[in-house]
Design a protein around this motif. Structure first.
Motif, PDB file in Angstrom:
ATOM      1  N   ILE A   1      18.009   0.368  -2.807  1.00  0.00           N
ATOM      2  CA  ILE A   1      18.684   1.291  -3.712  1.00  0.00           C
ATOM      3  C   ILE A   1      19.596   0.541  -4.669  1.00  0.00           C
ATOM      4  O   ILE A   1      19.644   0.815  -5.875  1.00  0.00           O
ATOM      5  CB  ILE A   1      19.489   2.338  -2.906  1.00  0.00           C
ATOM      6  CG1 ILE A   1      18.534   3.271  -2.151  1.00  0.00           C
ATOM      7  CG2 ILE A   1      20.401   3.156  -3.819  1.00  0.00           C
ATOM      8  CD1 ILE A   1      19.229   4.219  -1.196  1.00  0.00           C
ATOM      9  N   ALA A   2      20.336  -0.447  -4.148  1.00  0.00           N
ATOM     10  CA  ALA A   2      21.296  -1.205  -4.958  1.00  0.00           C
ATOM     11  C   ALA A   2      20.611  -1.952  -6.092  1.00  0.00           C
ATOM     12  O   ALA A   2      21.201  -2.147  -7.162  1.00  0.00           O
ATOM     13  CB  ALA A   2      22.075  -2.177  -4.081  1.00  0.00           C
ATOM     14  N   THR A   3      19.374  -2.384  -5.868  1.00  0.00           N
ATOM     15  CA  THR A   3      18.644  -3.128  -6.891  1.00  0.00           C
ATOM     16  C   THR A   3      17.797  -2.223  -7.779  1.00  0.00           C
ATOM     17  O   THR A   3      17.080  -2.716  -8.654  1.00  0.00           O
ATOM     18  CB  THR A   3      17.742  -4.188  -6.237  1.00  0.00           C
ATOM     19  OG1 THR A   3      16.911  -3.558  -5.259  1.00  0.00           O
ATOM     20  CG2 THR A   3      18.589  -5.263  -5.553  1.00  0.00           C
ATOM     21  N   GLY A   4      17.854  -0.915  -7.545  1.00  0.00           N
ATOM     22  CA  GLY A   4      17.143   0.016  -8.401  1.00  0.00           C
ATOM     23  C   GLY A   4      15.667   0.145  -8.124  1.00  0.00           C
ATOM     24  O   GLY A   4      14.939   0.771  -8.902  1.00  0.00           O
ATOM     25  N   ILE A   5      15.174  -0.423  -7.013  1.00  0.00           N
ATOM     26  CA  ILE A   5      13.749  -0.329  -6.706  1.00  0.00           C
ATOM     27  C   ILE A   5      13.383   1.084  -6.282  1.00  0.00           C
ATOM     28  O   ILE A   5      12.292   1.584  -6.575  1.00  0.00           O
ATOM     29  CB  ILE A   5      13.370  -1.358  -5.619  1.00  0.00           C
ATOM     30  CG1 ILE A   5      13.530  -2.784  -6.183  1.00  0.00           C
ATOM     31  CG2 ILE A   5      11.944  -1.143  -5.124  1.00  0.00           C
ATOM     32  CD1 ILE A   5      13.249  -3.869  -5.179  1.00  0.00           C
TER      33      ILE A   5
ATOM     34  N   LEU B   1       0.796  -1.221   0.000  1.00  0.00           N
ATOM     35  CA  LEU B   1       0.000   0.000   0.000  1.00  0.00           C
ATOM     36  C   LEU B   1       0.830   1.274   0.000  1.00  0.00           C
ATOM     37  O   LEU B   1       0.295   2.359  -0.262  1.00  0.00           O
ATOM     38  CB  LEU B   1      -0.926   0.017   1.227  1.00  0.00           C
ATOM     39  CG  LEU B   1      -1.973  -1.089   1.315  1.00  0.00           C
ATOM     40  CD1 LEU B   1      -2.775  -0.959   2.596  1.00  0.00           C
ATOM     41  CD2 LEU B   1      -2.894  -1.069   0.099  1.00  0.00           C
ATOM     42  N   ALA B   2       2.118   1.166   0.323  1.00  0.00           N
ATOM     43  CA  ALA B   2       2.965   2.357   0.414  1.00  0.00           C
ATOM     44  C   ALA B   2       4.300   2.075  -0.268  1.00  0.00           C
ATOM     45  O   ALA B   2       4.672   0.916  -0.472  1.00  0.00           O
ATOM     46  CB  ALA B   2       3.177   2.738   1.884  1.00  0.00           C
ATOM     47  N   PRO B   3       5.027   3.134  -0.641  1.00  0.00           N
ATOM     48  CA  PRO B   3       6.365   2.939  -1.222  1.00  0.00           C
ATOM     49  C   PRO B   3       7.220   2.060  -0.306  1.00  0.00           C
ATOM     50  O   PRO B   3       7.269   2.291   0.906  1.00  0.00           O
ATOM     51  CB  PRO B   3       6.916   4.372  -1.298  1.00  0.00           C
ATOM     52  CG  PRO B   3       5.701   5.219  -1.438  1.00  0.00           C
ATOM     53  CD  PRO B   3       4.654   4.557  -0.590  1.00  0.00           C
ATOM     54  N   PRO B   4       7.889   1.042  -0.842  1.00  0.00           N
ATOM     55  CA  PRO B   4       8.575   0.055   0.007  1.00  0.00           C
ATOM     56  C   PRO B   4       9.652   0.618   0.919  1.00  0.00           C
ATOM     57  O   PRO B   4       9.782   0.181   2.062  1.00  0.00           O
ATOM     58  CB  PRO B   4       9.159  -0.935  -1.006  1.00  0.00           C
ATOM     59  CG  PRO B   4       9.188  -0.205  -2.307  1.00  0.00           C
ATOM     60  CD  PRO B   4       8.021   0.721  -2.270  1.00  0.00           C
ATOM     61  N   ALA B   5      10.442   1.568   0.443  1.00  0.00           N
ATOM     62  CA  ALA B   5      11.510   2.107   1.283  1.00  0.00           C
ATOM     63  C   ALA B   5      10.942   2.833   2.492  1.00  0.00           C
ATOM     64  O   ALA B   5      11.386   2.636   3.627  1.00  0.00           O
ATOM     65  CB  ALA B   5      12.401   3.044   0.474  1.00  0.00           C
ATOM     66  N   GLU B   6       9.927   3.680   2.272  1.00  0.00           N
ATOM     67  CA  GLU B   6       9.341   4.431   3.355  1.00  0.00           C
ATOM     68  C   GLU B   6       8.656   3.506   4.364  1.00  0.00           C
ATOM     69  O   GLU B   6       8.847   3.627   5.576  1.00  0.00           O
ATOM     70  CB  GLU B   6       8.314   5.440   2.812  1.00  0.00           C
ATOM     71  CG  GLU B   6       8.921   6.659   2.149  1.00  0.00           C
ATOM     72  CD  GLU B   6       9.160   6.445   0.657  1.00  0.00           C
ATOM     73  OE1 GLU B   6       9.329   5.287   0.247  1.00  0.00           O
ATOM     74  OE2 GLU B   6       9.182   7.448  -0.080  1.00  0.00           O
ATOM     75  N   ALA B   7       7.848   2.571   3.865  1.00  0.00           N
ATOM     76  CA  ALA B   7       7.138   1.650   4.753  1.00  0.00           C
ATOM     77  C   ALA B   7       8.111   0.793   5.550  1.00  0.00           C
ATOM     78  O   ALA B   7       7.926   0.544   6.744  1.00  0.00           O
ATOM     79  CB  ALA B   7       6.194   0.760   3.935  1.00  0.00           C
TER      80      ALA B   7
END
Length: 287
Positions: A255-259, A88-94
């Motif tokens: 970040i390393a995987t470009g997500i 439901l939310a951007p993965p990094a933030e969640a």
């Protein structure tokens, strides 16, 4: 097993959990309950193999049903919340918000009878929550209103895991083998709920299947067993401090995987959460 060996085993759980967000994103479009069921079935199977090899089945009969119920509810609830939050939310933030649990463990333990909060506890809490606020408000809260439910679920994740870890300290006599029962019971509950609430969806690519398998073996499998050993037999304060590296490692993996992109605000938020939690841990260690 020595204290140092148990602590090192506990460290492995932290490394594995740093991959949780990355692998969860890779498992899309599998719905949360279905993902829970499959991953915990794999994690439980790993536990059964370990129990069979070590001959620990007898120890399981001496564990109270209340302990099994507690562990099952905690694992089921946390991962349902976590997988849903990342949908439901951007993965990094969640993921970063969910990783406030090390800080909450420190703060909640300071409120236990006989314990007292120190100024560094409060400072650490403010720094970490300011970091969480940065990532939620990144680009403006109004522009991310659709992600707010995901952020809320991620915070509930932090509350759930911190509560599980604190109560587990009082269950130190429960064998690590009991974690296998937690996993299998969680898999069954997830499967039942999935059948009623979700439409079955499987990965459409090879990497998607590999992500699910990796989740079940690592972050949703071995990590629970190694963490249990670490917190019961190792240096719990050292492990707690090391846990604050998890949000940094998780963000770096994405970040390393470009997500996600390596934005300055996202990196600053990650360091603020880790720094705030570290300050709180130092306050606890000074006691």
């Amino acid at each position: 097993m020595t204290r140092t060996q148990a602590t090192l085993i506990g460290f492995s759980a932290i490394v594995l959990w740093a991959l949780l967000a990355l692998l969860t994103v890779g498992s899309a479009p599998v719905p949360p309950l279905q993902l829970n069921a499959v991953c915990f079935a794999i994690g439980g199977a790993i536990g059964l193999i370990w129990i069979a090899v070590t001959g620990s089945f007898g120890a399981l009969r001496r564990v109270s049903w209340k302990v099994y119920a507690f562990g099952t509810v905690a694992l089921f609830g946390y991962h349902l919340l976590y997988f849903t939050a990342l949908r439901l939310a951007p993965p990094a933030e969640a993921s970063l918000i969910a990783y406030l649990w090390p800080l909450l463990i420190v703060l909640f333990s300071g409120l236990l009878p006989g314990e007292h909060l120190k100024p560094l506890h409060i400072i650490g809490a403010l720094v970490a929550f300011a970091g969480a606020g940065l990532i939620v408000a990144r680009g403006g809260i109004s522009a991310r209103a659709e992600a707010l439910p995901g952020y809320g679920l991620a915070f509930l994740c932090a509350l759930t895991w911190s509560g599980y870890s604190l109560v587990s300290r009082r269950l130190g006599t429960a064998p690590t083998a009991a974690v296998a029962i937690y996993c299998l019971a969680t898999a069954v509950l997830s499967a039942i709920a999935h059948l009623f609430l979700e439409e079955t969806t499987w990965p459409t690519t090879g990497p998607g299947w590999l992500a699910i398998l990796a989740l079940g073996i690592g972050p949703v499998g071995l990590a629970f067993y190694t963490w249990d050993i670490g917190v019961k037999r190792g240096d719990i304060q050292l492990l707690g401090t090391a846990s604050y590296a998890a949000p940094l490692l998780s963000t770096l993996a994405l970040i390393a995987t470009g997500i996600v992109g390596a934005s300055p605000i996202l990196l600053l938020a990650a360091f603020m959460i880790a720094a705030g939690a570290f300050l709180a841990a130092m306050a606890s260690r000074s006691r």
